[in-house]
Design a protein around this motif. Sequence first.
Motif, PDB file in Angstrom:
ATOM      1  N   SER A 456     -67.010 -15.270 -30.724  1.00 53.28           N
ATOM      2  CA  SER A 456     -65.922 -14.301 -30.898  1.00 53.28           C
ATOM      3  C   SER A 456     -65.012 -14.611 -32.079  1.00 53.28           C
ATOM      4  O   SER A 456     -64.218 -13.752 -32.460  1.00 53.28           O
ATOM      5  CB  SER A 456     -65.070 -14.231 -29.629  1.00 53.28           C
ATOM      6  N   ALA A 457     -65.101 -15.805 -32.642  1.00 55.03           N
ATOM      7  CA  ALA A 457     -64.143 -16.217 -33.671  1.00 55.03           C
ATOM      8  C   ALA A 457     -64.846 -17.004 -34.769  1.00 55.03           C
ATOM      9  O   ALA A 457     -65.956 -17.518 -34.589  1.00 55.03           O
ATOM     10  CB  ALA A 457     -63.033 -17.062 -33.054  1.00 55.03           C
ATOM     11  N   TRP A 458     -64.168 -17.103 -35.894  1.00 58.43           N
ATOM     12  CA  TRP A 458     -64.630 -17.943 -37.005  1.00 58.43           C
ATOM     13  C   TRP A 458     -64.843 -19.365 -36.513  1.00 58.43           C
ATOM     14  O   TRP A 458     -64.040 -19.916 -35.757  1.00 58.43           O
ATOM     15  CB  TRP A 458     -63.593 -17.921 -38.115  1.00 58.43           C
ATOM     16  N   SER A 459     -65.939 -19.983 -36.928  1.00 57.44           N
ATOM     17  CA  SER A 459     -66.245 -21.355 -36.547  1.00 57.44           C
ATOM     18  C   SER A 459     -66.374 -22.215 -37.796  1.00 57.44           C
ATOM     19  O   SER A 459     -67.180 -21.915 -38.688  1.00 57.44           O
ATOM     20  CB  SER A 459     -67.557 -21.410 -35.751  1.00 57.44           C
ATOM     21  N   TRP A 460     -65.587 -23.285 -37.860  1.00 59.56           N
ATOM     22  CA  TRP A 460     -65.713 -24.210 -38.981  1.00 59.56           C
ATOM     23  C   TRP A 460     -66.944 -25.100 -38.818  1.00 59.56           C
ATOM     24  O   TRP A 460     -67.444 -25.657 -39.791  1.00 59.56           O
ATOM     25  CB  TRP A 460     -64.460 -25.074 -39.098  1.00 59.56           C
ATOM     26  N   ARG A 461     -67.435 -25.255 -37.585  1.00 62.80           N
ATOM     27  CA  ARG A 461     -68.575 -26.138 -37.365  1.00 62.80           C
ATOM     28  C   ARG A 461     -69.907 -25.450 -37.642  1.00 62.80           C
ATOM     29  O   ARG A 461     -70.745 -25.968 -38.358  1.00 62.80           O
ATOM     30  CB  ARG A 461     -68.538 -26.662 -35.913  1.00 62.80           C
ATOM     31  N   TRP A 462     -70.140 -24.311 -37.033  1.00 61.86           N
ATOM     32  CA  TRP A 462     -71.367 -23.557 -37.279  1.00 61.86           C
ATOM     33  C   TRP A 462     -70.969 -22.304 -38.044  1.00 61.86           C
ATOM     34  O   TRP A 462     -70.633 -21.286 -37.432  1.00 61.86           O
ATOM     35  CB  TRP A 462     -72.052 -23.203 -35.963  1.00 61.86           C
ATOM     36  N   GLN A 463     -70.979 -22.394 -39.349  1.00 59.67           N
ATOM     37  CA  GLN A 463     -70.458 -21.308 -40.164  1.00 59.67           C
ATOM     38  C   GLN A 463     -71.605 -20.463 -40.726  1.00 59.67           C
ATOM     39  O   GLN A 463     -72.304 -20.883 -41.659  1.00 59.67           O
ATOM     40  CB  GLN A 463     -69.587 -21.846 -41.291  1.00 59.67           C
ATOM     41  N   PRO A 464     -71.825 -19.277 -40.170  1.00 65.38           N
ATOM     42  CA  PRO A 464     -72.953 -18.449 -40.615  1.00 65.38           C
ATOM     43  C   PRO A 464     -72.876 -18.033 -42.074  1.00 65.38           C
ATOM     44  O   PRO A 464     -73.910 -17.726 -42.685  1.00 65.38           O
ATOM     45  CB  PRO A 464     -72.897 -17.239 -39.670  1.00 65.38           C
ATOM     46  N   GLN A 465     -71.665 -18.012 -42.660  1.00 68.48           N
ATOM     47  CA  GLN A 465     -71.576 -17.635 -44.073  1.00 68.48           C
ATOM     48  C   GLN A 465     -72.315 -18.634 -44.969  1.00 68.48           C
ATOM     49  O   GLN A 465     -72.848 -18.254 -46.024  1.00 68.48           O
ATOM     50  CB  GLN A 465     -70.106 -17.525 -44.501  1.00 68.48           C
ATOM     51  N   LEU A 466     -72.365 -19.901 -44.562  1.00 73.03           N
ATOM     52  CA  LEU A 466     -73.104 -20.886 -45.352  1.00 73.03           C
ATOM     53  C   LEU A 466     -74.609 -20.607 -45.315  1.00 73.03           C
ATOM     54  O   LEU A 466     -75.315 -20.812 -46.310  1.00 73.03           O
ATOM     55  CB  LEU A 466     -72.817 -22.293 -44.841  1.00 73.03           C
ATOM     56  N   TYR A 652     -74.687 -30.432 -42.937  1.00 74.46           N
ATOM     57  CA  TYR A 652     -75.162 -29.136 -43.434  1.00 74.46           C
ATOM     58  C   TYR A 652     -76.320 -29.308 -44.416  1.00 74.46           C
ATOM     59  O   TYR A 652     -77.286 -28.530 -44.400  1.00 74.46           O
ATOM     60  CB  TYR A 652     -74.021 -28.370 -44.101  1.00 74.46           C
ATOM     61  N   GLU A 653     -76.237 -30.298 -45.294  1.00 77.34           N
ATOM     62  CA  GLU A 653     -77.323 -30.527 -46.246  1.00 77.34           C
ATOM     63  C   GLU A 653     -78.636 -30.790 -45.513  1.00 77.34           C
ATOM     64  O   GLU A 653     -79.696 -30.270 -45.899  1.00 77.34           O
ATOM     65  CB  GLU A 653     -76.991 -31.713 -47.150  1.00 77.34           C
ATOM     66  N   THR A 654     -78.566 -31.591 -44.463  1.00 79.25           N
ATOM     67  CA  THR A 654     -79.777 -31.931 -43.715  1.00 79.25           C
ATOM     68  C   THR A 654     -80.319 -30.721 -42.969  1.00 79.25           C
ATOM     69  O   THR A 654     -81.527 -30.445 -42.992  1.00 79.25           O
ATOM     70  CB  THR A 654     -79.482 -33.078 -42.740  1.00 79.25           C
TER      71      THR A 654
END
Length: 674
Positions: A456-466, A652-654
Amino acid sequence: MALDLDTYLTFPRLSGLRVAPGGRLVVQSASPDPDGAAFATEVLELDPAGAREPRRLAGRRPGLAAAALAPDGGLLLTDRRPDPEAAPGEPAATDEAAALWHLPAGGGEARFVAGTPAGITAVRVAADAGTTVVLSEIFPGTDTFEADRAKAIARKKAGTSALLFEGYPYRYWDSPNAPRARRLFVVRPDGSLRDLTGDSGTALVADLSFDITPDGRTVLAIWQVEVGKARCERTLVAIDVETGERRTLLNEPDTFELDVVCSPDGRHAAVTRMRLPTTDRPWDIQLWLVSLADGSARHVAPDFGQFPLSPQWTPDGRALLFTADENGRCPLFRVEVGAEVDGEVGAAAAAPIRLCADGAVTDLQCAPDGSAIYALRSTMATPPEVVVLDPHAPDQTPKVLHAAALPVELPGLLQEVHTTADDGTALRAWLITPAPAESPAPLVVLPHGGPVLSWSAWSWRWQPQLFAARGYAVLLPDPALSTGYGRTMLERGWQEWGGRPYTDLLALTDAALERPDLDATRTAVAGASYGGYLTNWIIGHADRFRCAVSHAGIWDLRSFRPTTDDLGEWEMWFGDPAKYPEFYTQWSPSTHVERVTTPTLVTHGELDYRCPVSEGLALYGELQAHDVESALLYLPDEGHWVLKPGNVKVWYETVLAWLDHHVLDEPWQRPDLV
């Protein structure tokens, strides 16, 4: 400039919105410090009218937080600056202990107020009296901070970090309940601290909810009580600030008190309560109104179909504001409680009014005169921004007061996917698609954690924009066990973790892949916590995904139960394995290891006490033993979440390298720093 990991880590992270008695609006903004080792915070003052640019009040440095606002308009900060009272050359008892500082309303230098060897972690201030109560820790058996500091130094000199536990729970999320124990302290005018609660064991949990009446005479706190058999109750207590005498206001069987906030007149408290689950009944979260005089309680909005969270009073004490998940959003609601406050017998319960329909709202704050509501609001595709709302208008579009300036344009387009489960239940998911390309986009499916949760909200951990920046579409499904869809959605999956949630996820995936802009031959699944469990379940039941990523996931429910940080809670859900062994066998992903063929990346933090690292290690070991292509990213200094900037980047790189290799058929590119 395109979005990449380095740019993403510079995005300002807004939190801790507060409104001072005079109407000052304050928010925290965090981003990595110059060497990238930690997040540094600055405190900004915003113009409530939105006409002036933000003004920096404090920071930017690690360990800084806006803790509370004083009646004089000053700002109370917790800060890891050195204690000015410490003697030269004195060894530190605790690294980076945060002390309490006061920043005057008119600006200038902050003044040291109080400190403890372990640091101050939470602060509450009486709105009228100015009485300040803080949460800190102290070694059991020590009566003074001098003795506490001496014991910490002795442990350090002896080279020991050993912990001795004698009760339960002994850990909570990412923190052990030792060697120190939490206590509440009253700040005296000279900055010295008076112990309010004494040695209370594990009664004050790490995410303690507490408040203080406006006259400063009473502290309200959620108080945890050990009841045996690794189970606890959470009660609501009132503590006399002068004497420390404690009386219980709420303590009902099979009920947890969650959050408490005192009314402006000091006569009532708003409390969120959880009716505890059983093996055949999901939990329920309710909003209650409690009289501080006699402990009598009334259920607010009993017919409300969702879970009310984060209650706040309006300044006149006649209404409550709260948030609740609803259809993939977390909107703001208002409910009138004037009749309950006045004690009207037989008064009809008011129905909540939704003040905004879209986005996810947090950090609720009211203007002192009640003319406006301030909050942080995000969406699945946009980070939190400061907004203002009318306190009465339904389904309004909030006005943005402050949005952090992003150095790049976010690439993903937010859409929705709808379908119907085989039992007729309506299902929905968020879908973020990358910029249009000549060929259909590969799809990554991200099951959420919880499991009683929602995207429901922006997530800094699992960020779909990346992921979208790398060309992936991202599906964020809300299957059975998701919040925001009524109790039926929970009941459908309650005793079958890998049943309805699994089939719902696949149904939503199939619906998404009917789109011509998505490539059904290039898909992956990745999840954390319960999402990690569901990922582990999927790879044992389907080979449709090219690869998987399992972070902090449960592999074996039997081994998970005694090693997690709250055995009692999970046993209420799963049952005693001696009585219900079939649940633990049937719904453990490990039971189906022989069927796993999907290449799987396992990531896990050593300091994760909710889903212990042993689950990730067991999963990786079994994958290796069964010759399944697999890799393990082990994070020695992270817990359930990956929080340190350097580790975030490597994680994220991995993950992206694993996806690129298996989904896009690119050569495996091992990240440089691992």
